[in-house]
Write an enzyme that holds these catalytic residues in place. Structure first.
Site, short mmCIF file in Angstrom:
data_model
loop_
_atom_site.label_atom_id
_atom_site.label_comp_id
_atom_site.label_asym_id
_atom_site.label_seq_id
_atom_site.Cartn_x
_atom_site.Cartn_y
_atom_site.Cartn_z
N LYS B 201 0.84 -1.20 0.00
CA LYS B 201 0.00 0.00 0.00
C LYS B 201 0.88 1.25 0.00
O LYS B 201 1.55 1.54 0.97
CB LYS B 201 -0.91 0.05 1.22
CG LYS B 201 -1.94 1.19 1.09
CD LYS B 201 -2.60 1.58 2.39
CE LYS B 201 -1.85 2.62 3.17
NZ LYS B 201 -1.78 3.95 2.55
N GLY B 253 7.22 4.39 8.26
CA GLY B 253 6.35 5.54 8.51
C GLY B 253 6.55 6.06 9.92
O GLY B 253 7.65 5.96 10.47
N GLY B 258 3.65 2.84 13.83
CA GLY B 258 4.47 1.65 14.05
C GLY B 258 4.09 0.94 15.34
O GLY B 258 4.01 -0.30 15.39
N GLU B 275 10.39 0.57 10.15
CA GLU B 275 11.39 1.62 9.94
C GLU B 275 10.65 2.92 10.20
O GLU B 275 9.81 3.33 9.40
CB GLU B 275 11.96 1.53 8.53
CG GLU B 275 13.31 2.17 8.40
CD GLU B 275 13.18 3.60 7.96
OE1 GLU B 275 13.07 4.47 8.86
OE2 GLU B 275 13.17 3.84 6.76
N CYS B 309 13.32 10.30 7.31
CA CYS B 309 13.32 9.76 8.67
C CYS B 309 14.70 9.82 9.30
O CYS B 309 14.83 9.95 10.50
CB CYS B 309 12.78 8.34 8.67
SG CYS B 309 13.51 7.35 7.35
N GLU B 406 10.04 14.76 16.08
CA GLU B 406 10.39 14.72 14.67
C GLU B 406 9.50 15.71 13.91
O GLU B 406 8.28 15.60 13.92
CB GLU B 406 10.16 13.31 14.12
CG GLU B 406 10.57 13.18 12.67
CD GLU B 406 10.43 11.76 12.13
OE1 GLU B 406 9.42 11.11 12.45
OE2 GLU B 406 11.33 11.33 11.40
#
Lengths: 304, 495
Positions: B201, B253, B258, B275, B309, B406
């Site tokens: 996806k 993502g 996650g 990740e 990331c 982040e």
């Protein structure tokens, strides 16, 4: 009208190819001017192949040495792309090689096709190895001290290859591809009796973005050319695959190779159709280990 | 310390005014090399089809808000159909000799190379990132990744996971919008090489390159059902992750999602790799080559508009060189060109979506509200689309949100340190652990600091380097598992 042209086609004389050596990316005749008669399995004349001299062998070594810096310095990815390109080019000339291998080895068309397909797939297999062998045979060494310590494989240099006598094409590809996959350059002595598929392979290599001199192909008398290469002081290693049925020659060559401590891969019975391991690559690799101080307090203190 | 010499700071050199003799003329890449259809379906079992409930969504170009295409939106029923197709294809795909699977992947790698200009333009249009990056980074890495894992398909016995490691089955993969096609390559290449089949996806804001990839699968003659592409939103991702027919979940993502996925698969047998986010520290020591470090800092946080990331979003600079580094950094930022992603001169493109722009804006405002000092070079932003000027925060403390969270945007938080121990302490003071940078000419310092950093990738005197042979992945809440290299095979093998 159409009948006439068909007749005209039926009597058309084919154009023979003059088979030549492949040295430094070019196609020279033997400097000696000698050729020898090559026949098919039934004794029918196929071509006159160049009969390489000792001087041809020395020229080939110097071409291979000249190509070594560039080829070993290319990225593994780049080498992989080029080996894969060889497979692509071979696939396009499959019919030609099926004919040549069939004639050379006395194989039916379907058996010769299987041999050529396996040879193409062998290039693909080694194309994939170029950027993987380092992770398989190299790695970090956990020395007992604050040092970074890493071992990496490097190509040994110029490798002289005595190609298999019986398997003139699949055997040849199976010994040449692993040598150059890791960044070595090669001087190859073809099957003495069946040199034509090997000489035609030079034409494929020349159109596959392979830098000139990375592979050099010599046809002729094994007993004349191989000793020169085995004794040559600018050759780093020797693959004796093609001496498997001549123990005396194998021993003589290994003795000559000792003068500058060439790495020698001794002849052994090999099923060229079977999937190869990594042996033919590791035989021509050096291991380089680098130490560097990693300072004090190397361990991580915090849990987070 | 950084404030003391503030008044002596040279004014950054202004960019040449548009129209001046020294301004860059536009150098637009041609849009005509890519042909985007007005609508796309889901790619299931080798064919495009509508969603079961007929839903569609629009994908827009973030630099202009122009609608690029209308895409079928996968729902639960479509996920089910795709997983079944992948399951059906698994038996024969996993039974193929590795050398034959390899040749399919080599074909894909070659077709990606052949079509890379087209795909680069497409990716820039759909994502908003500069064509220079899609052309020089994304696409070459995509092709290289397929090429690399192609070579593993018939060499698994040599990879250190036993003599005949087995694939897991159907891999459900959910990828983000920041490197749409590259993340697809990172997911699909190792999965197929090891003999798994895939339901992937793509992100809702960047579905197009994955749908073009479906066409590449067709050109490569890939058997039906081996790769299935389901454009859609988070609900489709959640359904995929939860589907009982999925044996392996791979997600790239946000850390929040996650964690949700980790809860979803808990107690079952699905293998999971994640990740996730990062808050990478880029540590500049006083003996660093400053000009080189400044380039690395810029690359670290402004590559892909900071939507990376592993971005070096916290600059840790040694106090004694802080002023010098900041002055040089500001001068350099003043030369960055923000604008049309398809212009070959553009350094910084558009933010991917209005939502992401809102997140960046809110966090930057929080930075100011909490007392950090904000700076941006003078730069004119286009009127349409989603844009954010390159931004620096100085006087940042470890407590500030801009140092902890982040931002996923072109915003750099600058902190200082005095000793290597303090640098390490600050660098590790985060729940994340994806990347870090070290700038010093001293080799032993590089290695000793690298040893102490709790981060999966440490770059020394460089930043944001990627290679298919090099494992990538995080410590701590940046996720687990590695992508790339021999290590990347493990995630898709029954070991």
């Amino acid at each position: 009208m159409s009948d006439k042209s068909e007749k005209a086609e039926a009597v058309r004389l084919s154009v023979f190819k003059t088979y030549k050596l492949f040295v430094g990316g070019k196609f020279p005749r033997s400097e000696s001017g000698r050729v020898y008669e090559v026949t098919d399995a039934k004794g029918k004349w196929l071509a006159n192949a160049p009969q390489s001299s000792r001087k041809d062998a020395r020229d080939a070594v110097s071409a291979a040495r000249k190509a070594f810096a560039g080829w070993s310095g290319a990225t593994a990815y780049n080498r992989g792309q080029i080996l894969y390109r060889v497979a692509e080019m071979l696939e396009g000339r499959r019919e030609q090689f099926v004919r040549e291998v069939g004639e050379a080895e006395g194989l039916s068309k379907s058996k010769a096709a299987a041999v050529v397909d396996a040879a193409i797939d062998r290039w693909v297999w080694y194309a994939g190895w170029t950027d993987k062998i380092a992770q398989v045979v190299g790695g970090a060494n956990p020395v007992a001290g604050p040092y970074f310590n890493l071992s990496s494989p490097e190509p040994t240099g110029v490798v002289a290859v005595v190609a298999p006598q019986e398997s003139s094409f699949l055997g040849l590809v199976s010994v040449v591809a692993p040598v150059i996959a890791t960044g070595n350059t090669a001087v190859v002595v073809t099957s003495e009796r069946a040199p034509l598929p090997a000489l035609s392979l030079g034409e494929v290599l020349a159109t596959s973005d392979l830098p000139g001199g990375v592979v050099n192909i010599l046809s002729g008398r094994t007993s004349e050319v191989a000793p020169t290469l085995a004794a040559h002081m600018d050759v780093n290693a020797l693959d004796l695959a093609g001496t498997v049925d001549d123990a005396a020659l194998a021993k003589e060559l290994e003795i000559a190779a000792a003068d500058n401590l060439k790495r020698v891969l001794r002849p052994q019975a090999v099923d060229w159709a079977a999937e190869p391991g990594t042996d033919r690559m590791t035989a021509f690799l050096e291991t380089k280990t680098v130490w560097h101080p990693a300072g004090a307090g190397a361990a991580s203190g915090s849990a987070y | 310390m950084t404030q003391t010499k503030k008044n002596q700071q040279p004014q950054p050199a202004a960019q040449p005014k548009p129209g001046s003799a020294f301004a860059y003329a536009p150098a637009p890449e041609s849009r005509s090399v890519v042909d985007i259809a007005p609508s796309y379906g889901l790619f299931i079992d080798g064919e495009f089809s509508d969603a079961a409930d007929g839903r569609v969504f629009k994908t827009v170009s973030p630099s202009s808000e122009e609608v690029l295409s209308e895409v079928a939106q996968a729902g639960e029923a479509d996920v089910d159909r795709a997983v079944r197709a992948a399951r059906k294809a698994f038996a024969s795909w996993s039974a193929l000799p590795g050398s034959e699977r390899a040749k399919y992947l080599f074909r894909i790698a070659r077709i990606v190379q052949e079509r890379s200009r087209e795909l680069a333009v497409l990716e820039s249009l759909d994502n908003g990132k500069p064509i220079r990056e899609t052309r020089d980074a994304d696409l070459p890495l995509v092709a290289a990744h397929f090429f690399y894992y192609a070579g593993w398909a018939d060499k698994l016995a040599h990879a250190g996971f036993g003599p005949a490691p087995r694939p897991l089955g159907v891999a459900g993969q959910v990828i983000p919008w920041n490197f749409p096609l590259l993340m697809l390559a990172w997911k699909i290449a190792p999965a197929l090489a090891t003999g798994n089949t895939v339901v992937l996806k793509p992100a809702e804001t960047t579905p197009l390159s994955a749908l073009f990839f479906a066409d590449i699968c067709r050109q490569a003659g890939l058997p039906k059902g081996v790769v299935n592409i389901l454009p859609g939103y988070g609900d489709a991702g959640a359904a995929l992750v939860a589907h009982e027919g999925v044996d392996k979940v791979a997600f790239t993502g946000s850390t929040a999602v996650g964690k949700q996925i980790a809860r979803t698969v808990a107690g079952g047998s699905k293998k999971l790799t994640l990740e996730l986010g990062g808050k990478g520290a880029n540590i500049v020591f006083d003996d660093a080559p400053i000009d080189q470090a400044v380039e690395g800092i810029v690359n670290g946080i402004f590559f892909n508009q900071g939507q990376v990331c592993c971005a070096g979003s916290r600059l840790l600079v040694q106090e004694s060189v802080a002023d010098e580094v900041l002055d040089a950094l500001k001068r350099r930022l003043s030369t960055l060109r923000v604008g049309d992603p398809l212009d070959k001169n553009t350094d910084i493109g558009a933010i991917n979506s209005a939502e992401q722009l809102a997140r960046i804006t809110a966090l930057a405002e929080a930075g100011e509200a909490e007392g950090a000092e904000r700076w941006s070079p003078a730069c004119e932003l286009p009127s349409a689309g989603y844009w954010f000027a390159p931004t620096l925060f100085t006087g940042v403390t470890q407590a500030h949100r801009v140092a902890r969270e982040e931002i996923f945007g072109p915003v750099l938080s600058v902190l200082t340190f005095r000793t290597p121990a303090e640098a390490v302490e600050k660098a590790n003071n985060t729940p994340y652990g994806l990347s870090a940078g070290i700038w010093t000419e001293k080799g032993s310092r590089i290695l000793s600091v690298a040893n102490q950093l709790r981060a999966g990738v440490v770059w020394a005197n460089t930043f944001n380097k990627f290679d298919p042979t090099s494992p990538f992945g995080g410590y701590k809440e940046s996720g687990f598992g590695r992508e790339g290299g021999r290590h990347g095979l493990e995630a898709y093998l029954d070991v």
